[in-house]
Design an enzyme around this catalytic site. Structure first.
Site, mmCIF file in Angstrom:
data_model
loop_
_atom_site.group_PDB
_atom_site.id
_atom_site.type_symbol
_atom_site.label_atom_id
_atom_site.label_comp_id
_atom_site.label_asym_id
_atom_site.label_seq_id
_atom_site.Cartn_x
_atom_site.Cartn_y
_atom_site.Cartn_z
ATOM 1 N N SER A 41 -2.685 7.586 13.372
ATOM 2 C CA SER A 41 -2.285 7.818 14.760
ATOM 3 C C SER A 41 -3.491 8.157 15.636
ATOM 4 C CB SER A 41 -1.268 8.963 14.827
ATOM 5 O OG SER A 41 -1.901 10.195 14.514
ATOM 6 N N GLN B 22 0.824 -1.202 0.000
ATOM 7 C CA GLN B 22 0.000 0.000 0.000
ATOM 8 C C GLN B 22 0.859 1.253 0.000
ATOM 9 O OE1 GLN B 22 -3.698 0.345 2.473
ATOM 10 N NE2 GLN B 22 -2.444 1.741 3.681
ATOM 11 N N GLY B 23 0.706 2.100 -1.020
ATOM 12 C CA GLY B 23 1.474 3.337 -1.136
ATOM 13 C C GLY B 23 0.655 4.544 -0.723
ATOM 14 N N TYR B 24 0.382 4.676 0.558
ATOM 15 C CA TYR B 24 -0.372 5.819 1.081
ATOM 16 C C TYR B 24 0.551 6.788 1.825
ATOM 17 C CZ TYR B 24 -5.193 4.139 0.220
ATOM 18 O OH TYR B 24 -6.379 3.750 -0.341
ATOM 19 N N SER B 25 1.131 6.335 2.945
ATOM 20 C CA SER B 25 1.883 7.222 3.835
ATOM 21 C C SER B 25 3.119 7.798 3.152
ATOM 22 C CB SER B 25 2.303 6.476 5.099
ATOM 23 O OG SER B 25 1.175 6.083 5.851
ATOM 24 N N SER C 57 4.328 -1.572 4.251
ATOM 25 C CA SER C 57 4.456 -2.944 4.751
ATOM 26 C C SER C 57 4.760 -3.915 3.622
ATOM 27 C CB SER C 57 3.166 -3.372 5.450
ATOM 28 O OG SER C 57 2.879 -2.534 6.534
ATOM 29 N N GLU D 50 -10.625 -2.010 5.327
ATOM 30 C CA GLU D 50 -9.533 -2.348 6.247
ATOM 31 C C GLU D 50 -10.054 -2.758 7.618
ATOM 32 O OE1 GLU D 50 -5.190 -0.469 7.444
ATOM 33 O OE2 GLU D 50 -6.825 0.880 6.954
ATOM 34 N N GLU E 153 -3.870 10.681 17.535
ATOM 35 C CA GLU E 153 -4.230 12.095 17.421
ATOM 36 C C GLU E 153 -5.161 12.324 16.235
ATOM 37 O OE1 GLU E 153 -1.257 10.880 17.853
ATOM 38 O OE2 GLU E 153 -0.454 11.782 19.687
#
Length: 377
Positions: A355, A111-114, A146, A229, A357
């Site tokens: 996160s 997965q190429g998100y972050s 990951s 997810e 937050e």
């Protein structure tokens, strides 16, 4: 589905696992054996290569799989996230091309998100893509990806409209990893493992038709994927949590830590909290099956993430309390035991996957309607 039918299916799953476990197969070979026997993509519709199992049957499968201590599912991102996303948003050609190799565990996905500046704040994506002839050309960096070092493909959220901001102008692209324009660098963690990676895309290419949904509308696709997810596989995750907690209790009983009323109370509290998590997960899945209360706007996904991440982190801390002095000692070459690994890895639970937050901001702003947090200059 009636209870007798569900229990008959549970017996079928247990019997198959008992006949094939323990196994000396490597994880990839094991997962391909699962595919051969129809135990991958069990919730997908039959017309897309799945078994079309009911929600109750899916819950049973994931619970029994985790309870049996079976090897890790190596293509979770393809099977549980991308596959359902393609079924919901993809073209017939995309489904025909990608679903069969996902089901057969012939192609692995990441997965190429972050990104370094867009971790939990996904709308701040800076990776860019432009069309050049018959290809998208992608430039940018993804991080905490990951199993990218083992994957064949990556699904990438990229900005494709120059000058666009936040969730506007993003596209959801399918990009092959085996090409000169991509470099994967593993990130070594406190545990000594390297499941996560940095992925650098420099002129990486993918075919122009490998965009899921309309160009510029990738935010809706990305949010749809995040809804998958929090699916039924979370029940299997909770069975794994229960096995870890049982192990911590057994160790406390063996080394005398359970005689300490503070430790005993802490472990009992974790057991009660896990039971509540399990009940809430079942309630949420039932609501999703009925078509209500399952989207991110309802806050269920954010609440679930906050609860399980905090719980697992506290379990890691309790495991170290049970271990006592032994928890401070490692073997030669930094050889850590399973409880030390649990403690170290669970420190990140409240960060990855969104996160704490950010989850609280989602609940405050989108559910409770509180004023949005001021953005930094």
């Amino acid at each position: 589905m009636d209870a007798p039918e569900v229990e008959a299916f549970r017996a079928e799953v247990r019997a198959w696992l008992a006949a094939h476990l323990p196994t000396d197969l490597d994880p990839l070979a094991w997962n391909r054996l699962l595919a051969e026997h129809g135990w991958t993509c069990v919730g997908w519709p039959v017309e897309h290569g799945g078994r079309g199992l009911s929600l109750a049957e899916q819950v049973v499968f994931h619970e029994e799989y985790a309870r049996a201590g079976a090897p890790t599912r190596v293509n979770h991102l393809g099977e549980e996230l991308l596959g359902p996303t393609l079924i919901a948003f993809g073209t017939p050609a995309q489904r025909q091309r990608f679903l069969p190799p996902i089901r057969a565990v012939e192609e692995l996905w990441c997965q190429g998100y972050s990104e370094p500046g867009a971790g939990s704040d996904l709308a701040n994506v800076q990776t860019r893509a432009r069309i050049d002839g018959g290809d998208w050309v992608v430039d940018g960096q993804k991080v905490w990806t990951s199993h990218a070092h083992e994957a064949d493909w990556i699904f990438v959220l990229a900005r494709t409209e120059p000058g666009s901001q936040r969730h506007h102008g993003l596209s959801f692209l399918l990009v092959p990893l085996d090409q000169p324009g991509i470099e994967v660098r593993p990130i070594e963690q406190l545990t000594g493992g390297a499941e996560f990676n940095e992925v650098f895309l420099t002129g990486a290419r993918t075919a122009v038709d490998l965009v899921v949904g309309e160009p510029g509308q990738g935010w809706a696709v990305a949010m749809g994927l995040l809804g998958f997810e929090r699916g039924v596989s979370t029940l299997g995750q909770q069975v794994g949590f229960a096995r870890e907690l049982d192990g911590a209790v057994a160790r406390a009983r063996a080394n005398g830590a359970l005689d300490d009323p503070v430790v005993r109370d802490r472990l009992a509290g974790l057991k009660v909290e896990l039971d509540v998590m399990h009940s809430n997960a079942l309630r949420g899945l039932a609501a999703a099956e009925a078509g209500s209360g399952s989207d991110a706007a309802g806050g269920a996904a954010s609440i679930a993430k906050l609860v399980w991440a905090g719980w697992h982190r506290r379990l890691g801390e309790a495991a170290m309390e049970v271990a006592g002095r032994d928890g401070l000692v490692v073997g030669d070459g930094y050889a850590i035991d399973e409880w030390q690994r649990l403690f170290l890895f669970s420190r990140a639970d409240t960060i990855y996957g969104g996160s704490d937050e950010v989850q609280r901001n989602i609940l405050a702003e989108r559910v409770l309607g509180l004023p949005r947090e001021p953005k930094g200059a």
